[in-house]
Design a protein around this motif. Structure first.
Motif, short mmCIF file in Angstrom:
data_model
loop_
_atom_site.label_atom_id
_atom_site.label_comp_id
_atom_site.label_asym_id
_atom_site.label_seq_id
_atom_site.Cartn_x
_atom_site.Cartn_y
_atom_site.Cartn_z
N UNK A 151 -7.83 -20.75 -100.90
CA UNK A 151 -8.13 -22.00 -101.60
C UNK A 151 -7.63 -21.88 -103.03
N UNK A 152 -6.68 -22.71 -103.41
CA UNK A 152 -6.08 -22.60 -104.73
C UNK A 152 -7.03 -23.11 -105.80
N UNK A 153 -7.07 -22.41 -106.93
CA UNK A 153 -7.85 -22.90 -108.06
C UNK A 153 -7.07 -22.67 -109.34
N UNK A 154 -7.57 -23.25 -110.45
CA UNK A 154 -6.81 -23.34 -111.68
C UNK A 154 -7.67 -22.91 -112.87
N UNK A 155 -7.05 -22.55 -113.99
CA UNK A 155 -7.81 -22.15 -115.18
C UNK A 155 -8.29 -23.36 -115.98
#
Length: 251
Positions: A101-105
């Motif tokens: 599952x992609x996540x971001x800062x």
């Protein structure tokens, strides 16, 4: 007194509808339904909030900041607009256990501003975590979120009236939903101590009875201040907990 909000975990659409129907039929005074966004369940928060609208007109999905790609339009915008949802709660969000599952800062203030840019009709609330650091540090985060455009706040659950009263004094004049949750086992108590850095008061007992007793104290307090109440019955006997604090629907 302000609004009373109940958080319901969308474990499944069917289970969510059952909980909503039970509350509508049996619990007095609920104004708002909050839906968290938990990746281990298939139903996303805005989808659960759309279901909740069949039972309560005021619903609020949680939006995880780390799921938002600032270079792209808000992924949930079409569904929010289709459902007519006008309130959201932006939280930081924990990194997923499934790293596919992609996540971001992305931080909450960025997402609050992004909602103002792309969905100005939506009121954006933010979280308060009174356990992550000092009161001074948390107040700074609160001020940053207000500058970004947050219209109010939902706290982590309180277990000590003295701490709640200190925060209430610090946040006087703000639109705050004061959180409470039941703890009915030593295992659950240990979770809050180890995961969330909670220090429980000396009279605390990990029982449903104590949780109801404390919840009624918090409800009494906010009835004098005009603030809002935020109930998070994550596990256990949902109906017993809510009835114990809010009372049952009149016949």
């Amino acid at each position: 007194m302000g609004r009373i909000s109940v958080e319901l975990v969308p474990r499944s659409p069917e289970g969510l509808r059952e909980d909503l129907q039970m509350i509508k039929d049996n619990i007095h005074g609920v104004d708002l339904i909050n839906i968290p966004d938990l990746l281990r369940f298939e139903t996303r928060s805005w989808q659960g909030a759309a279901i909740a609208q069949d039972f309560y007109p005021a619903v609020m999905p949680h939006i995880r900041a780390i799921d938002v790609d600032l270079t792209q339009p808000l992924a949930m915008r079409p569904e929010l607009r289709q459902s007519g949802i006008t309130e959201v709660l932006v939280i930081e969000g924990d990194p997923p256990q499934d790293m596919s599952h992609k996540f971001y800062p992305t931080v909450t203030t960025d997402v609050i501003q992004k909602f103002h840019q792309e969905m100005p009709e939506v009121k954006v609330y933010a979280g308060i975590d009174q356990y992550r650091g000092s009161m001074r540090q948390e107040l700074y985060r609160i001020q940053r979120k207000l500058q970004a455009g947050a219209v109010g706040f939902f706290t982590q659950p309180f277990f000590d009236m003295r701490l709640l009263e200190m925060y209430a004094d610090m946040l006087q004049g703000q639109n705050v939903y004061w959180g409470i949750t039941p703890i009915a086992s030593e295992r659950s108590k240990s979770y809050w101590e180890l995961k969330n850095n909670v220090i429980f008061p000396r009279d605390f007992e990990p029982t449903l009875e104590w949780s109801i007793y404390f919840g009624r104290k918090v409800k009494g307090f906010i009835e004098t201040t005009g603030d809002n109440l935020y109930l998070m019955p994550i596990k256990g006997n949902l109906q017993a907990y809510l009835e114990g604090i809010l009372g049952s629907q009149p016949e």
